[in-house]
Design a protein around this motif. Structure first.
Motif: not given
Length: 452
Positions: A66, A104, A106-107
């Motif tokens: 992220s 936020d 994450p990927s």
């Protein structure tokens, strides 16, 4: 077709997740209910679905990423579990506000492994894997993470033109045709407008698209296998300081300057990889310091303990100062050799220190062997195999080459000299270490006129 192949993963009735490949495309993955499959299981399934060679398990790794934190996962990590623990990681390894942390997300990404040596990368023959490695390098290039001089950027951009557009055709590949493609061919300088690195040559020079066209015209003519083009591109990328590294945000002290002699902190990017540590100014696209592991000593200061309190090297609690990574290297002061100490302030200093230690164990600056299974992240070595805590769950031990105590002999190494760094210089004076004070000005601004 990639999505269909990957969607056959275990747990076909679970809600799908997306795994992003280096080229930006996404592969749907069906994950089992929490805690979900491990990163190693997902990588093996993806390897089968994309028909990648066995070496892909060493060359590639899964990352949770992220804008606030990037983590390379160990094979035993469970991405779904870590994604749910993401706010806890951000509280520890970022300076984001509560609102930023809450927003936020994450990927899951497929990237090059930090622990894959460049020498082995050039031995890869399979086109599918070479395309993924070249795609990962391209993403790093275009994001402006490498501090490159304009000629380097143009050479890499020209190779991307050759890979995307085929052999140079003066009638088809005009400057006007290349202009809209610039964002996908030339790096973006962080903190500046896109192509800012090229504009440093001055506004009177040729436009970026004209410079790129001239470089494109010098690429080899005639047909070329895609695998060879990818390998040529990777070979040139290897010259960039920071290639194959993990990147961490940080700050260093500014040297006092200006009328009032004020310093402050200077934002930097810290690249840690198998060959060493490189510190760059992301705004100016300038390498400030680049050291191989034989050239440096390091120590972690102000690490966060398990209870959230900062601890020193002896385990005693210390003040709430920002975590710091201390880098010691050699230099010169008025012609005499001195040891220099640079302090890097970063909430991710603990991750940097752990990664440095792991890279040294894997071979340091020389051609390093690939890590054994389960060694893809250096921050949870002692974790139970079935728990897979988040990276950094345990405070890593101090650096293997800490700063010498008073009276100990200083280690001497050749190192590239720093540019405008606020370092602490010291020399051996008998049995003690004596700090070298910076030289004083012969005349100040306020007294210069009185002497006339």
């Amino acid at each position: 077709m990639e999505g269909e192949g990957a969607s056959g993963a275990p747990g076909a009735h679970a809600p799908p997740a997306l795994l992003f490949l280096p080229d930006g495309s996404a592969v749907p993955l069906a994950l089992d209910p929490p805690p979900g499959p491990t990163a190693g299981e997902l990588l093996r399934h993806l390897q089968e679905a994309l028909r990648l060679p066995p070496v892909a398990s060493e060359a590639l790794a899964l990352w949770l990423s992220s804008p606030m934190l990037e983590v390379q996962l160990k094979p035993r990590h469970r991405p779904l579990r870590l994604a749910r623990q993401w706010p806890e990681l951000l509280l520890r390894f970022s300076t984001g506000s509560a609102g930023d942390i809450a927003r936020d997300e994450p990927s899951l990404q497929l990237r090059r492994s930090v622990f894959f040596p460049k020498s082995r990368e050039l031995e890869v023959q399979e086109e599918a894997l070479l395309r993924l490695l070249a795609g990962a390098a391209r993403e790093q290039l275009l994001s402006g993470r490498w501090a490159l001089e304009p000629p380097q950027s143009l050479q890499l951009g020209a190779l991307l033109c050759r890979m995307d557009l085929g052999p140079f055709d003066p009638q088809q590949h005009t400057a006007e045709a290349l202009r809209p493609l610039l964002p996908s061919l030339l790096p973006r300088a962080r903190g500046r407008s896109r192509l800012g690195a090229l504009l440093r040559w001055g506004s009177r020079g040729p436009a970026p698209e004209e410079q790129l066209r001239a470089a494109f015209a010098e690429t080899p003519a005639g047909p070329a296998p895609p695998a060879r083009l990818c390998r040529d591109f990777l070979r040139k990328c290897h010259r960039a300081r920071g290639y194959g590294c993990a990147f961490f945000p940080g700050a260093i002290e500014r040297p006092p300057a200006g009328l009032l002699g004020r310093g402050g902190l200077r934002p930097v990017s810290v690249a840690v990889g198998l060959e060493g540590v490189t510190i760059t100014d992301p705004r100016e696209q300038q390498v400030l310091l680049s050291l191989t592991y034989p050239e440096l000593c390091w120590e972690l200061v102000g690490a966060v303990g398990q209870d959230g309190a900062a601890v020193g090297q002896d385990g005693a609690a210390v003040g709430q100062e920002p975590p710091q990574l201390w880098l010691e290297f050699d230099g010169e002061h008025e012609g005499a050799p001195v040891n220099r100490l640079l302090r890097v302030f970063s909430p991710q200093a603990e991750l940097m220190s752990a990664l440095i230690e792991c890279c040294i164990e894997l071979g340091g600056a020389g051609p390093a062997p690939s890590p054994p299974p389960g060694e893809a992240t250096p921050t949870d070595e002692d974790a139970p195999r079935d728990e897979a805590p988040p990276p950094g769950d345990e405070a890593p031990p101090p650096g293997a080459a800490p700063l010498p105590p008073a009276g100990a002999p200083l280690r001497r190494h050749q190192s590239s000299g720093p540019r405008r760094l606020a370092t602490i210089d010291y020399v051996r004076d008998g049995q003690q270490l004596r700090r070298v004070q910076p030289p004083r000005r012969s005349a100040s601004f306020f007294t210069r006129g009185e002497r006339g």
